[in-house]
Design a protein around this motif. Structure first.
Motif, PDB file in Angstrom:
ATOM      1  N   HIS A   1      23.691 -15.343 -54.595  1.00 40.54           N
ATOM      2  CA  HIS A   1      24.620 -14.215 -54.554  1.00 40.54           C
ATOM      3  C   HIS A   1      24.497 -13.469 -53.239  1.00 40.54           C
ATOM      4  O   HIS A   1      25.499 -13.093 -52.619  1.00 40.54           O
ATOM      5  N   ALA A   2      23.230 -13.241 -52.836  1.00 39.60           N
ATOM      6  CA  ALA A   2      22.993 -12.507 -51.590  1.00 39.60           C
ATOM      7  C   ALA A   2      23.607 -13.271 -50.412  1.00 39.60           C
ATOM      8  O   ALA A   2      24.270 -12.683 -49.550  1.00 39.60           O
ATOM      9  N   ALA A   3      23.429 -14.598 -50.403  1.00 41.35           N
ATOM     10  CA  ALA A   3      23.981 -15.421 -49.324  1.00 41.35           C
ATOM     11  C   ALA A   3      25.505 -15.361 -49.347  1.00 41.35           C
ATOM     12  O   ALA A   3      26.153 -15.213 -48.310  1.00 41.35           O
TER      13      ALA A   3
ATOM     14  N   LYS B   1      27.333 -12.952 -50.503  1.00 39.91           N
ATOM     15  CA  LYS B   1      27.780 -11.627 -50.080  1.00 39.91           C
ATOM     16  C   LYS B   1      27.754 -11.520 -48.557  1.00 39.91           C
ATOM     17  O   LYS B   1      28.671 -10.990 -47.943  1.00 39.91           O
ATOM     18  N   ARG B   2      26.673 -12.055 -47.955  1.00 44.05           N
ATOM     19  CA  ARG B   2      26.554 -11.980 -46.487  1.00 44.05           C
ATOM     20  C   ARG B   2      27.676 -12.750 -45.803  1.00 44.05           C
ATOM     21  O   ARG B   2      28.257 -12.296 -44.837  1.00 44.05           O
ATOM     22  N   SER B   3      27.989 -13.916 -46.352  1.00 43.59           N
ATOM     23  CA  SER B   3      29.019 -14.730 -45.705  1.00 43.59           C
ATOM     24  C   SER B   3      30.392 -14.089 -45.920  1.00 43.59           C
ATOM     25  O   SER B   3      31.296 -14.276 -45.168  1.00 43.59           O
TER      26      SER B   3
END
Lengths: 344, 270
Positions: free
Chosen positions: A338-340, A342-344
């Protein structure tokens, strides 16, 4: 008095769901012909009122404690049994969905205990005959009877499910007196509110004539429906299902007879002993999942229950820990994903 | 027992959570109802002493919480509120059932404690499954799905009206109670003298409001039934969702996964 999902077996909850569904269909079918049009929003508002009023604290004089309202008798007095039943169904469902109060599986039981018994048993048989002359007495008596029946139903449903180890008699001795007190408080609050409404706006109490089931045969139709469904379910379809899990009564009998070392059975005890033998629940009971690698065949051969082995216990705990570890790992990787994302 | 304020906040929170857009929220309400009931029935079908075999089922709430971006705290709070009744009943199990089922050296675990922990696990699964169904679906979509399942329309209209009126009434009750408490020397519970009049007044005011609302609804063409929002069709993804969870649940019921994992990792040396 909300039943919890965790205490129920599938057979009991399915039976009670079927009864509740039949009653809801019955009450809904009767509704359109009975209700004046403005009853529809009134039902919504009264449902919301009961839902909110259940959270009001009523101080009980002389005890320092407080009680609250359940509301089914109040609703039945204002709306008539069918509409009150539907409103209670909606209140109980909202509580089950939004607050997990009682739970979804137990909803059928809760509808039976807290909507059917007050609206279709206590209201027509106790409240109606008394209400014209003794409103307060009618409210108190019907609330007490409804709560007593409800508590009895809770005990029976729990015992039949066989999850709790509490014997039937002890459970009854625990539940009925508590619910006698709760019923009295419920009745007194209901009586106070009804007395106030009769003084302030008597029209609200007088409107119910159209919402009452007609006297005679049809008043007992829902009662007949429920008992027919219960009889049908318990007699036929669910027998094979119920037999896979221990019956609460048999379990209690097994426990009591096992612990107290009774003398050789005679009379009724002989019957119980035969029942115990024929049920043979422990004899071929494959041990539960925590002790999962117990070989069912060896249990049968040794006929020794329980088959206690240290390695079995350790395997169970180790398995549990590994499962938790795998789940945590999965959760962590999902969070990272999820974090990845969100960053992308 | 619920407090009025917390109930109001709770309603708000769950209605807001239902408006999120996640892969779980996008699944059809019928699919989620099916899966929820499958889980509940399956959990109930485990024998009373089952504990570790049920643990893999925790994957369901954990995955949904994560994928549906639902916070843990409201679910845990509800679980804590459901506990007292269960503890009251469940604690009789260890007291009544002393049959030793697990042994660690000289230390024994009785069947009663095992069934007690099993009860807590069942409760956790049931509470989280119900709350997650609502938090990832929302009441209107749920009612729409139930209508397709032939649940009587008057009952569904009653659900939706009760839900909407709850906001109005809870706010009204909060104001009334606050006024009462400010004038009653700090006592939170209603004294005997106002048992009838305070809730009675609230009820009459609710009735008045219902009449006004009804007039307004008639002016806008209300004909006794609420129009339910149309939902997206049931797609193959929804069918896959049901099938995947169904298979997983059946697998957990038929095979003891934690035990299988032990054999896999430790080579069955125990």
């Amino acid at each position: 008095m909300h039943m919890a999902d965790a205490l129920l077996s599938p057979a009991v909850s399915a039976t009670m769901w079927l009864s509740a569904a039949g009653l809801t269909a019955y009450a809904s079918r009767r509704l359109p012909t009975q209700l004046e049009e403005d009853r529809v929003p009134l039902m919504g508002v009264l449902g919301a009122f009961v839902f909110a009023a259940q959270m009001l604290n009523f101080s009980i004089p002389g005890t320092g404690s407080s009680g609250h309202l359940v509301g089914a008798i109040l609703l039945a007095a204002l709306l008539g049994p069918c509409a009150a039943f539907l409103v209670m169904v909606s209140v109980l469902s909202i509580q089950a969905f939004f607050f997990a109060d009682g739970g979804l599986l137990a909803l059928g039981c809760n509808i039976f205990n807290m909507a059917f018994l007050p609206c279709f048993i206590a209201y027509p048989l106790v409240y109606r005959p008394l209400a014209d002359k003794h409103l307060s007495l009618a409210a108190v008596l019907s609330a007490v009877i409804a709560l007593q029946l409800g508590a009895l139903a809770v005990v029976l449903e729990t015992s039949l499910s066989g999850i709790s180890a509490l014997p039937l008699a002890a459970f009854l001795a625990l539940m009925q007196p508590i619910h006698l007190a709760i019923g009295l408080i419920e009745g007194l609050i209901t009586a106070a509110i009804l007395a106030f409404i009769r003084r302030a706006e008597p029209g609200l109490l007088g409107q119910k004539s159209g919402a009452l089931p007609s006297r005679g045969r049809s008043a007992f139709t829902p009662v007949l429906i429920v008992f027919a469904v219960l009889a049908f379910c318990s007699a036929g379809f669910f027998v094979w299902f119920a037999s896979s899990s221990p019956d609460g009564l048999e379990w209690s009998i097994e426990k009591l007879t096992g612990q107290t070392e009774l003398p050789p059975p005679e009379g009724i005890h002989a019957v119980i002993a035969r029942l115990q033998e024929s049920s043979a629940f422990f004899a071929n009971y494959t041990l539960p999942a925590a002790a999962a690698n117990v070989d069912a065949e060896s249990v049968k051969q040794n006929n020794a229950w329980p088959n206690v082995e240290s390695s079995v216990s350790i395997a169970g705990i180790a398995g549990a820990l590994i499962t938790l570890f795998v789940s945590t790992l999965l959760g962590k990787s999902l969070r990272a994903y999820h974090a990845a994302a969100k960053r992308s | 027992m619920l407090r009025l304020e917390s109930a109001w906040l709770h309603l708000h929170q769950f209605d807001e959570l239902a408006t999120l857009h996640t892969p779980i929220h996008r699944r059809h309400a019928s699919a989620k109802i099916l899966v929820t009931f499958a889980l509940l029935v399956l959990t109930a079908s485990f024998p009373p002493y089952a504990f570790s075999a049920m643990l893999p089922l925790l994957l369901y709430p954990l995955l949904l919480l994560r994928l549906g971006r639902i916070p843990f705290s409201p679910v845990l709070k509800r679980l804590a509120l459901a506990l007292p009744f269960l503890l009251c009943l469940g604690l009789f199990n260890p007291l009544l059932d002393h049959t030793p089922l697990l042994v660690f050296g000289s230390w024994q675990v009785s069947g009663g404690w095992l069934s007690f922990f099993s009860l807590l696990l069942r409760s956790g699964l049931a509470v989280s499954a119900a709350l997650l169904l609502l938090a990832t679906t929302g009441l209107p979509a749920l009612c729409h799905a139930l209508l397709a399942w032939h649940v009587p329309r008057p009952l569904l209209v009653q659900f939706l009206l009760l839900h909407r009126y709850s906001y109005v009434l809870l706010e009204e009750m909060l104001r009334t109670l606050r006024a009462y408490q400010l004038r009653s020397n700090g006592s939170a519970a209603l004294q005997r003298s106002v048992w009838g009049s305070l809730p009675g007044h609230l009820l009459l005011r609710s009735h008045q409001r219902a009449k006004r609302i009804y007039q307004a609804m008639l002016c806008r063409g209300f004909d006794g039934s609420l129009p339910l929002p149309s939902a997206a069709p049931f797609t193959w993804l929804d069918a896959l969702y049901v099938a995947a969870w169904g298979t997983f649940f059946l697998f957990v019921r038929c095979y003891d996964l934690p035990h299988a994992l032990v054999t896999l990792f430790l080579g069955g040396r125990l």
